[in-house]
Design a protein around this motif. Sequence first.
Motif, short mmCIF file in Angstrom:
data_model
loop_
_atom_site.label_atom_id
_atom_site.label_comp_id
_atom_site.label_asym_id
_atom_site.label_seq_id
_atom_site.Cartn_x
_atom_site.Cartn_y
_atom_site.Cartn_z
N ASN A 93 0.79 -1.17 0.01
CA ASN A 93 -0.06 -0.01 0.00
C ASN A 93 0.77 1.25 0.08
OD1 ASN A 93 -2.30 -1.61 -0.11
ND2 ASN A 93 -2.52 -1.32 2.13
N SER A 94 2.06 1.13 0.72
CA SER A 94 2.93 2.35 0.71
C SER A 94 3.68 2.74 -0.72
CB SER A 94 3.77 2.08 1.67
OG SER A 94 4.73 0.92 1.91
N ASP A 95 3.68 1.96 -1.78
CA ASP A 95 3.99 1.95 -2.75
C ASP A 95 3.18 2.78 -3.91
OD1 ASP A 95 6.18 0.45 -2.24
OD2 ASP A 95 5.43 -1.33 -3.07
N TYR A 96 1.89 3.22 -3.27
CA TYR A 96 0.95 4.20 -4.23
C TYR A 96 0.76 5.38 -3.57
CZ TYR A 96 0.25 -0.51 -6.28
OH TYR A 96 0.28 -1.87 -6.91
N ILE A 97 0.31 6.26 -4.53
CA ILE A 97 -0.24 7.44 -4.03
C ILE A 97 -1.93 7.23 -4.12
CG2 ILE A 97 1.55 8.77 -4.45
CD1 ILE A 97 0.01 9.98 -6.81
N TYR A 98 -2.66 8.15 -3.37
CA TYR A 98 -3.90 7.82 -3.29
C TYR A 98 -4.83 9.29 -4.05
CZ TYR A 98 -2.85 3.48 -1.60
OH TYR A 98 -2.07 2.27 -1.48
N VAL A 99 -5.42 9.26 -4.89
CA VAL A 99 -5.96 10.45 -5.32
C VAL A 99 -7.48 10.67 -5.41
CG1 VAL A 99 -6.00 11.98 -7.49
CG2 VAL A 99 -3.90 10.67 -6.86
N GLU A 100 -7.87 11.94 -4.86
CA GLU A 100 -9.39 12.28 -5.22
C GLU A 100 -9.30 13.47 -6.22
OE1 GLU A 100 -12.66 14.74 -2.76
OE2 GLU A 100 -10.88 14.06 -1.61
N VAL A 101 -9.81 13.29 -7.43
CA VAL A 101 -9.94 14.08 -8.40
C VAL A 101 -11.07 15.35 -8.07
CG1 VAL A 101 -10.40 14.43 -10.88
CG2 VAL A 101 -9.39 12.40 -10.22
N LEU A 102 -10.51 16.32 -7.64
CA LEU A 102 -11.38 17.48 -7.60
C LEU A 102 -11.73 18.29 -8.73
CD1 LEU A 102 -9.16 18.89 -4.72
CD2 LEU A 102 -11.25 17.57 -4.31
N GLU A 103 -11.18 18.48 -9.62
CA GLU A 103 -11.53 18.92 -11.16
C GLU A 103 -10.68 18.30 -12.31
OE1 GLU A 103 -11.48 23.20 -11.86
OE2 GLU A 103 -11.32 23.56 -9.90
N SER A 104 -11.42 17.90 -13.26
CA SER A 104 -10.80 17.15 -14.56
C SER A 104 -10.33 18.34 -15.31
CB SER A 104 -11.62 16.21 -15.16
OG SER A 104 -11.96 15.07 -14.20
N GLY A 105 -9.40 18.06 -16.18
CA GLY A 105 -8.38 19.15 -16.86
C GLY A 105 -8.88 18.42 -18.26
N GLU A 106 -7.91 19.02 -19.12
CA GLU A 106 -8.31 18.60 -20.69
C GLU A 106 -7.15 18.11 -21.22
OE1 GLU A 106 -6.55 23.12 -21.25
OE2 GLU A 106 -8.34 22.75 -20.46
N GLY A 107 -7.27 17.45 -22.40
CA GLY A 107 -6.07 16.82 -23.12
C GLY A 107 -5.71 15.36 -22.41
N THR A 108 -4.90 14.96 -23.21
CA THR A 108 -4.45 13.48 -22.68
C THR A 108 -2.98 13.32 -22.04
OG1 THR A 108 -3.97 12.91 -25.01
CG2 THR A 108 -6.20 12.34 -24.19
N ASP A 109 -1.99 14.83 -22.74
CA ASP A 109 -0.91 14.64 -22.24
C ASP A 109 -0.54 15.11 -20.79
OD1 ASP A 109 -0.03 14.27 -25.05
OD2 ASP A 109 0.18 16.34 -25.13
N SER A 110 0.51 14.40 -20.20
CA SER A 110 0.79 14.62 -18.81
C SER A 110 2.44 14.81 -18.90
CB SER A 110 1.00 13.33 -18.09
OG SER A 110 -0.60 13.00 -17.87
N PRO A 111 2.94 15.88 -17.94
CA PRO A 111 4.28 16.17 -17.98
C PRO A 111 5.27 14.81 -17.82
CG PRO A 111 2.99 17.19 -16.18
CD PRO A 111 2.18 16.38 -16.80
N LEU A 112 6.47 15.07 -18.31
CA LEU A 112 7.50 14.08 -18.13
C LEU A 112 8.35 14.44 -16.88
CD1 LEU A 112 8.41 13.82 -21.72
CD2 LEU A 112 7.04 12.33 -20.54
N TYR A 113 9.23 13.55 -16.57
CA TYR A 113 10.14 13.95 -15.19
C TYR A 113 11.06 15.09 -15.49
CZ TYR A 113 13.25 12.75 -11.65
OH TYR A 113 14.30 12.67 -10.58
N THR A 114 11.43 15.35 -16.81
CA THR A 114 12.28 16.61 -17.02
C THR A 114 11.55 17.50 -17.35
OG1 THR A 114 11.99 15.63 -19.20
CG2 THR A 114 13.91 14.81 -17.88
N ASP A 115 10.17 17.74 -17.46
CA ASP A 115 9.46 18.94 -17.61
C ASP A 115 9.08 19.94 -16.59
OD1 ASP A 115 9.06 18.08 -20.10
OD2 ASP A 115 6.75 17.22 -19.93
#
Length: 167
Positions: free
Chosen positions: A31-53
């Motif tokens: 269980n400690s290998d995960y984060i747990y997320v509550e989505v408060l607002e959904s944005g747009e698009g399908t791209d997510s930032p990369l580690y270097t961004d």
Amino acid sequence: RNQAVTDQWAANSSLKKIRVFTQDDTTTGRNSDYIYVEVLESGEGTDSPLYTDPVRMAYRGRLIPTMNYTNGHVFDETYIGDFSWHTAGMATMAIGGSSSALVSGFATAVMNMHKGDRWRVHIPYQLGYNASSTGSVTAYSNLTFDIALLDFWHPGDPHPAFRARWK
């Protein structure tokens, strides 16, 4: 107590469960290998930032609630009061690399978000500051971050000028 809180997050089926980016998905994690997320607002698009961004975002970091701090003690934030896209202070920083101060749980969240997403992210202490103390965060503290991702870009791309959020 910290493990019990993490186990409660893991058992909550309304929370999105995301494995930390430093581990592959080929084995079953704790269980400690995960984060747990509550989505408060959904944005747009399908791209997510990369580690270097680099990213532009607003956030508020809190410890888990206690009797004295029923919403959790705030230890870092870019905005005061209730969140608003129009008035929140924004921070610009790199997700990863030698200049980044983001803990792995926070970095994992941001790398799974889209522009305009606003999430409440619960981070087990192992993916936070672990056994280290920093500022008002004591060692072995589970964390909760409210994160709003305004923008991100790839290194070498033109740096977007800051603009107010349209929401």
